[in-house]
Design a protein around this motif. Structure first.
Motif, PDB file in Angstrom:
ATOM      1  N   LEU A   1       0.827  -1.209   0.000  1.00 11.68           N
ATOM      2  CA  LEU A   1       0.000   0.000   0.000  1.00 11.68           C
ATOM      3  C   LEU A   1       0.863   1.262   0.000  1.00 11.68           C
ATOM      4  O   LEU A   1       1.760   1.413   0.823  1.00 11.68           O
ATOM      5  CB  LEU A   1      -0.917   0.001   1.226  1.00 11.68           C
ATOM      6  CG  LEU A   1      -2.310   0.571   0.997  1.00 11.68           C
ATOM      7  CD1 LEU A   1      -3.097  -0.351   0.080  1.00 11.68           C
ATOM      8  CD2 LEU A   1      -3.058   0.711   2.329  1.00 11.68           C
ATOM      9  N   GLY A   2       0.596   2.159  -0.950  1.00 13.64           N
ATOM     10  CA  GLY A   2       1.296   3.437  -1.009  1.00 13.64           C
ATOM     11  C   GLY A   2       2.686   3.373  -1.611  1.00 13.64           C
ATOM     12  O   GLY A   2       3.366   4.394  -1.728  1.00 13.64           O
ATOM     13  N   ARG A   3       3.115   2.193  -2.026  1.00 10.04           N
ATOM     14  CA  ARG A   3       4.478   2.071  -2.594  1.00 10.04           C
ATOM     15  C   ARG A   3       4.528   2.656  -4.005  1.00 10.04           C
ATOM     16  O   ARG A   3       3.558   2.577  -4.759  1.00 10.04           O
ATOM     17  CB  ARG A   3       4.900   0.601  -2.641  1.00 10.04           C
ATOM     18  CG  ARG A   3       5.023  -0.050  -1.272  1.00 10.04           C
ATOM     19  CD  ARG A   3       6.390   0.175  -0.643  1.00 10.04           C
ATOM     20  NE  ARG A   3       7.388  -0.702  -1.256  1.00 10.04           N
ATOM     21  CZ  ARG A   3       7.672  -1.915  -0.784  1.00 10.04           C
ATOM     22  NH1 ARG A   3       7.047  -2.386   0.286  1.00 10.04           N
ATOM     23  NH2 ARG A   3       8.593  -2.656  -1.363  1.00 10.04           N
ATOM     24  N   ALA A   4       5.677   3.213  -4.359  1.00 10.78           N
ATOM     25  CA  ALA A   4       5.831   3.858  -5.669  1.00 10.78           C
ATOM     26  C   ALA A   4       5.856   2.835  -6.805  1.00 10.78           C
ATOM     27  O   ALA A   4       5.272   3.068  -7.870  1.00 10.78           O
ATOM     28  CB  ALA A   4       7.099   4.695  -5.693  1.00 10.78           C
ATOM     29  N   GLU A   5       6.514   1.679  -6.595  1.00 13.92           N
ATOM     30  CA  GLU A   5       6.493   0.674  -7.665  1.00 13.92           C
ATOM     31  C   GLU A   5       5.068   0.129  -7.757  1.00 13.92           C
ATOM     32  O   GLU A   5       4.394  -0.011  -6.741  1.00 13.92           O
ATOM     33  CB  GLU A   5       7.528  -0.436  -7.443  1.00 13.92           C
ATOM     34  CG  GLU A   5       7.281  -1.354  -6.291  1.00 13.92           C
ATOM     35  CD  GLU A   5       8.037  -0.919  -5.045  1.00 13.92           C
ATOM     36  OE1 GLU A   5       8.079   0.293  -4.788  1.00 13.92           O
ATOM     37  OE2 GLU A   5       8.574  -1.788  -4.338  1.00 13.92           O
ATOM     38  N   PRO A   6       4.598  -0.162  -8.963  1.00 13.19           N
ATOM     39  CA  PRO A   6       3.173  -0.411  -9.170  1.00 13.19           C
ATOM     40  C   PRO A   6       2.734  -1.852  -8.903  1.00 13.19           C
ATOM     41  O   PRO A   6       1.614  -2.207  -9.232  1.00 13.19           O
ATOM     42  CB  PRO A   6       3.013  -0.086 -10.659  1.00 13.19           C
ATOM     43  CG  PRO A   6       4.327  -0.454 -11.252  1.00 13.19           C
ATOM     44  CD  PRO A   6       5.375  -0.167 -10.211  1.00 13.19           C
ATOM     45  N   HIS A   7       3.575  -2.683  -8.296  1.00 15.16           N
ATOM     46  CA  HIS A   7       3.295  -4.118  -8.254  1.00 15.16           C
ATOM     47  C   HIS A   7       2.385  -4.539  -7.098  1.00 15.16           C
ATOM     48  O   HIS A   7       2.098  -3.770  -6.192  1.00 15.16           O
ATOM     49  CB  HIS A   7       4.607  -4.891  -8.236  1.00 15.16           C
ATOM     50  CG  HIS A   7       5.482  -4.545  -9.403  1.00 15.16           C
ATOM     51  ND1 HIS A   7       5.022  -4.624 -10.691  1.00 15.16           N
ATOM     52  CD2 HIS A   7       6.743  -4.057  -9.473  1.00 15.16           C
ATOM     53  CE1 HIS A   7       5.991  -4.222 -11.521  1.00 15.16           C
ATOM     54  NE2 HIS A   7       7.032  -3.871 -10.798  1.00 15.16           N
ATOM     55  N   PHE A   8       1.974  -5.796  -7.181  1.00 18.56           N
ATOM     56  CA  PHE A   8       1.109  -6.405  -6.169  1.00 18.56           C
ATOM     57  C   PHE A   8       1.912  -7.453  -5.400  1.00 18.56           C
ATOM     58  O   PHE A   8       2.853  -8.039  -5.941  1.00 18.56           O
ATOM     59  CB  PHE A   8      -0.061  -7.149  -6.824  1.00 18.56           C
ATOM     60  CG  PHE A   8      -1.027  -6.290  -7.582  1.00 18.56           C
ATOM     61  CD1 PHE A   8      -2.279  -6.001  -7.055  1.00 18.56           C
ATOM     62  CD2 PHE A   8      -0.710  -5.787  -8.846  1.00 18.56           C
ATOM     63  CE1 PHE A   8      -3.192  -5.232  -7.767  1.00 18.56           C
ATOM     64  CE2 PHE A   8      -1.602  -5.022  -9.563  1.00 18.56           C
ATOM     65  CZ  PHE A   8      -2.863  -4.736  -9.021  1.00 18.56           C
ATOM     66  N   SER A   9       1.501  -7.702  -4.158  1.00 18.84           N
ATOM     67  CA  SER A   9       2.046  -8.829  -3.406  1.00 18.84           C
ATOM     68  C   SER A   9       0.929  -9.370  -2.520  1.00 18.84           C
ATOM     69  O   SER A   9       0.292  -8.620  -1.798  1.00 18.84           O
ATOM     70  CB  SER A   9       3.235  -8.386  -2.542  1.00 18.84           C
ATOM     71  OG  SER A   9       3.591  -9.441  -1.672  1.00 18.84           O
ATOM     72  N   LEU A  10       0.686 -10.672  -2.606  1.00 24.31           N
ATOM     73  CA  LEU A  10      -0.419 -11.260  -1.867  1.00 24.31           C
ATOM     74  C   LEU A  10       0.043 -12.257  -0.806  1.00 24.31           C
ATOM     75  O   LEU A  10      -0.733 -12.664   0.056  1.00 24.31           O
ATOM     76  CB  LEU A  10      -1.370 -11.981  -2.835  1.00 24.31           C
ATOM     77  CG  LEU A  10      -2.431 -11.166  -3.581  1.00 24.31           C
ATOM     78  CD1 LEU A  10      -3.357 -10.463  -2.603  1.00 24.31           C
ATOM     79  CD2 LEU A  10      -1.853 -10.185  -4.574  1.00 24.31           C
ATOM     80  N   ALA A  11       1.330 -12.648  -0.882  1.00 21.67           N
ATOM     81  CA  ALA A  11       1.804 -13.738  -0.027  1.00 21.67           C
ATOM     82  C   ALA A  11       1.686 -13.372   1.444  1.00 21.67           C
ATOM     83  O   ALA A  11       1.255 -14.191   2.269  1.00 21.67           O
ATOM     84  CB  ALA A  11       3.239 -14.099  -0.391  1.00 21.67           C
ATOM     85  N   GLY A  12       2.059 -12.140   1.811  1.00 18.28           N
ATOM     86  CA  GLY A  12       2.023 -11.715   3.212  1.00 18.28           C
ATOM     87  C   GLY A  12       0.602 -11.713   3.748  1.00 18.28           C
ATOM     88  O   GLY A  12       0.345 -12.125   4.889  1.00 18.28           O
ATOM     89  N   LEU A  13      -0.325 -11.274   2.922  1.00 18.24           N
ATOM     90  CA  LEU A  13      -1.740 -11.246   3.315  1.00 18.24           C
ATOM     91  C   LEU A  13      -2.251 -12.664   3.566  1.00 18.24           C
ATOM     92  O   LEU A  13      -2.937 -12.939   4.557  1.00 18.24           O
ATOM     93  CB  LEU A  13      -2.551 -10.560   2.204  1.00 18.24           C
ATOM     94  CG  LEU A  13      -4.069 -10.578   2.351  1.00 18.24           C
ATOM     95  CD1 LEU A  13      -4.520  -9.953   3.653  1.00 18.24           C
ATOM     96  CD2 LEU A  13      -4.713  -9.853   1.167  1.00 18.24           C
ATOM     97  N   LYS A  14      -1.857 -13.558   2.673  1.00 19.38           N
ATOM     98  CA  LYS A  14      -2.283 -14.953   2.774  1.00 19.38           C
ATOM     99  C   LYS A  14      -1.746 -15.585   4.067  1.00 19.38           C
ATOM    100  O   LYS A  14      -2.462 -16.278   4.779  1.00 19.38           O
ATOM    101  CB  LYS A  14      -1.733 -15.695   1.546  1.00 19.38           C
ATOM    102  CG  LYS A  14      -2.281 -17.068   1.323  1.00 19.38           C
ATOM    103  CD  LYS A  14      -1.584 -17.713   0.141  1.00 19.38           C
ATOM    104  CE  LYS A  14      -0.088 -17.896   0.414  1.00 19.38           C
ATOM    105  NZ  LYS A  14       0.651 -18.411  -0.744  1.00 19.38           N
ATOM    106  N   THR A  15      -0.466 -15.299   4.361  1.00 17.48           N
ATOM    107  CA  THR A  15       0.154 -15.859   5.568  1.00 17.48           C
ATOM    108  C   THR A  15      -0.503 -15.296   6.825  1.00 17.48           C
ATOM    109  O   THR A  15      -0.772 -16.028   7.785  1.00 17.48           O
ATOM    110  CB  THR A  15       1.667 -15.552   5.582  1.00 17.48           C
ATOM    111  OG1 THR A  15       2.212 -16.036   4.358  1.00 17.48           O
ATOM    112  CG2 THR A  15       2.365 -16.215   6.752  1.00 17.48           C
ATOM    113  N   ALA A  16      -0.767 -13.982   6.808  1.00 13.97           N
ATOM    114  CA  ALA A  16      -1.403 -13.346   7.969  1.00 13.97           C
ATOM    115  C   ALA A  16      -2.776 -13.969   8.211  1.00 13.97           C
ATOM    116  O   ALA A  16      -3.155 -14.248   9.361  1.00 13.97           O
ATOM    117  CB  ALA A  16      -1.524 -11.840   7.741  1.00 13.97           C
ATOM    118  N   LEU A  17      -3.499 -14.203   7.135  1.00 14.83           N
ATOM    119  CA  LEU A  17      -4.827 -14.813   7.263  1.00 14.83           C
ATOM    120  C   LEU A  17      -4.713 -16.203   7.882  1.00 14.83           C
ATOM    121  O   LEU A  17      -5.479 -16.575   8.767  1.00 14.83           O
ATOM    122  CB  LEU A  17      -5.522 -14.896   5.903  1.00 14.83           C
ATOM    123  CG  LEU A  17      -6.892 -15.556   6.006  1.00 14.83           C
ATOM    124  CD1 LEU A  17      -8.007 -14.534   5.947  1.00 14.83           C
ATOM    125  CD2 LEU A  17      -7.086 -16.614   4.965  1.00 14.83           C
TER     126      LEU A  17
END
Lengths: 244, 383
Positions: free
Chosen positions: B232-248
């Motif tokens: 969120l709010g990062r300048a590079e336009p990419h996505f990352s889902l792994a951290g969200l998945k692990t937190a869940l």
């Protein structure tokens, strides 16, 4: 009778068109695809059947005096083979049948190997069994045996160990051919069976040796003969416990 | 000569009248075949002389039943299912559109990206039909087909911004024209649809996971389980889902055994986090795409892929679009998920430009739309 045959099951890709109207060729030997009324292509290739088959069919049809709409029968090998290779042939046969309305006749890839080998070996096979064996890895072979005279199949194509295949031969003198020929010959020797001589270790099926008598148009559509299930196991235990 | 030039050759059977504009010429009727993943699909699409499109038939057979015991798509099972029914699906598509092979202007099939075994079945079928019927063959990039769908459904012409979100892809793209795409953002780990599927699997919900998670989330409280919003709010336009998945997973494990309410709350929290991430990342793509539009031009944001069917994500993107002066176009779900109509449409668009392919075209399991895009740091093959 306008026929188009192809095989993509193992390490070769072959296509043949035959247009022998009478159903027997002039010499009375070999298949209709080996007569003057035929054109064919064969390429040895480990992979890339999907890239080569359509251009090879196009090239053969270009030389044949008939069009796709004039096809009377499509002949395809259903397996055993490499799964993707088998599906290349089946998909092409089904597409051609859809486009032409022609029925499809199916053959085992091992039977086409037997026809190909018999043409190579000649009279030496008389009175013996022709055992086609292809290395299927994991210590197994794709195996089918044929009577040396007339090449009638003695068993259905099967996936088995060389030892079990040697038992199936029941002590008859045989010539084994294909990439598993050595494995089968050694197994027969170890079991102290009748001699099995390994020949043509680099044999691949070539559809131009298919005899006319083996082409029997089917009523349905061709299905791959896989002989091995997909390598996947149903999952369990991946979910968290629920309140009971 | 570069390989790409060799693969994309001109064909004498392409209608002469076609111009490079792609919006003149004659009507084109194209068969599209799709077998890249777990749907076997065929469709007939008409492209009018003025460039407008119409779906004449769109037949899809999903393989959910075959893959459900495995909790995901098994490539060999998918390939086996494709070869057994593809010809019947094509027959049905031709019959429903009331056209024969001879009436077609061209035959298009997905050539990648996707699962090789399935791609081979569709490609061989398409190439063989093309040679049998003497029609031009078009090898289609599945992602390009998704990207061009709004031209078929809404008549939207490039340039436009596009979010492609499915089980295999998560990208923001600037569509500049047929064959011209600029990838802005991509995922450096999981695709969003994949994260939905894995969440569903973890929580014991059904397969495919996206609709199940969405359904469960309706009764949930998104604030009970706090989850991170990666990138969120990062300048590079990419996505990352792994951290969200692990937190869940950690929150869920701590709460197990899970009640229906626990599952609803976890799904709601997950969905809310994905919405925030998607809004933020698409917002970043909008900033990067700003220069592509001329002043006063209507700016369009479009979505494609299975995840586009998620209502909350669509609402979040609608809010974002409004705030940034964009209009949002979402094709109907049947044309957002994998289908043959989008392949036929991409084929028609390419045929109108004379971009046809040879019968030797090879499947491309990996086939990025924008091969020149700089690699996202940490990204694997999905970039």
């Amino acid at each position: 009778m306008n026929m188009l045959a192809f095989d993509t099951c193992f390490g070769g890709c072959s296509v043949a068109a035959g247009w022998n109207a009478s159903g027997t060729n002039a010499s009375g030997t070999g298949g209709p695809f080996a007569s003057d009324h035929a054109v064919s292509r064969f390429e040895r290739l480990e992979r890339g059947h999907a890239e080569r088959l359509p251009p090879m069919i196009a090239a053969v049809l270009e030389e044949a005096p008939f069009a796709v709409s004039d096809l009377d029968v499509i002949v395809v090998t259903t397996g055993p083979g490499t799964f993707t290779g088998q599906r290349v042939g089946i998909a092409a046969a089904r597409a051609l049948s859809l486009a032409s309305g022609a029925p499809v006749a199916v053959l085992s890839s091992l039977a086409v190997m037997a026809y190909t080998a018999a043409a190579e070996i000649g009279p030496e096979i008389a009175g013996k069994v022709l055992a086609v064996a292809v290395d299927a890895r994991r210590g197994e072979i794709y195996f089918q045996a044929f009577a040396g005279d007339g090449l009638a199949p003695l068993n259905a194509p099967t996936l088995t160990t060389p030892e079990a295949a040697a038992q199936i031969l029941e002590g008859r003198v045989a010539i084994s051919v294909g990439s598993g020929a050595d494995m089968l010959a050694k197994a027969a020797q170890a079991l102290d069976r009748a001699p099995v001589t390994a020949r043509l270790g680099a044999l691949e099926p070539d559809v131009r040796f298919i005899p006319f008598s083996s082409v029997v148009p089917g009523a349905g559509l061709p299905q791959p003969l896989y002989l091995r299930p997909p390598d996947a196991k149903p999952q369990d235990g991946a979910s968290l416990k629920r309140v009971s | 000569m570069p390989l790409s030039a060799l693969e994309r050759k001109q064909d004498s059977r392409v209608p002469d009248e076609d111009s490079k504009s792609g919006h003149s010429g004659q009507p084109l009727v194209v068969l599209g075949i799709e077998t890249s993943c777990d749907e076997t699909a065929a469709a007939i699409v008409l492209r009018e002389a003025d460039g407008r499109g119409r779906v004449l038939s769109n037949v899809v057979r999903s393989q959910f039943d075959e893959h459900r015991p495995y909790g995901g798509v098994v490539p060999e099972i998918a390939a086996r299912a494709h070869v057994e029914c593809l010809d019947a699906i094509i027959k049905a598509a031709l019959a429903e559109a009331n056209v024969g092979l001879a009436d077609l202007s061209g035959i298009a099939a997905t050539a990648g990206p996707g699962l090789n075994g399935g791609l081979v079945v569709g490609l061989v079928t398409g190439k063989t039909l093309a040679l049998a019927a003497d029609k031009p063959f078009l090898a289609i990039n599945h992602l390009e087909a998704h990207a061009l769908t709004v031209g078929l459904t809404d008549g939207i012409a490039p340039p436009y911004l596009m979010l492609l979100v499915s089980g295999g892809h998560t990208q923001t793209l600037l569509v500049e024209g047929v064959g011209r795409y600029r990838r802005l953002g991509t995922t450096i780990d999981d695709a969003i649809g994949e994260a939905f599927d894995k969440t569903a699997k973890l929580l014991g919900l059904g397969y495919p996971g996206g609709p199940e998670v969405e359904k469960a989330a309706r009764a949930g409280d998104p604030s009970r389980f706090p989850l991170p919003r990666p990138m969120l709010g990062r300048a590079e336009p990419h996505f990352s889902l792994a951290g969200l998945k692990t937190a869940l997973r950690q929150r869920a494990e701590a709460a197990a055994p899970l009640s229906d309410q626990d599952i609803a709350d976890l799904c709601a929290a997950f969905e809310a986090a994905v919405c925030d991430v998607v809004s933020d990342r698409v917002g970043r793509a909008m900033e990067m795409a700003a220069g592509a539009f001329t002043p006063g031009q209507q700016k369009w944001l479009t979505i494609a892929g299975g995840v586009a069917a998620n209502r909350k994500i669509a609402v979040a993107l609608s809010t974002l679009a409004e705030a940034r002066g964009y209009r949002l176009a979402v094709p109907p779900p049947s044309l957002c998920t994998d289908n043959g109509a989008m392949i036929a449409w991409a084929g028609a668009e390419r045929l109108a430009l004379g971009l046809v392919d040879g019968l030797d075209f090879a499947a491309k399991p990996r086939w990025p739309l924008d091969p020149d895009a700089p690699a996202a740091i940490g990204a694997g093959v999905k970039a």
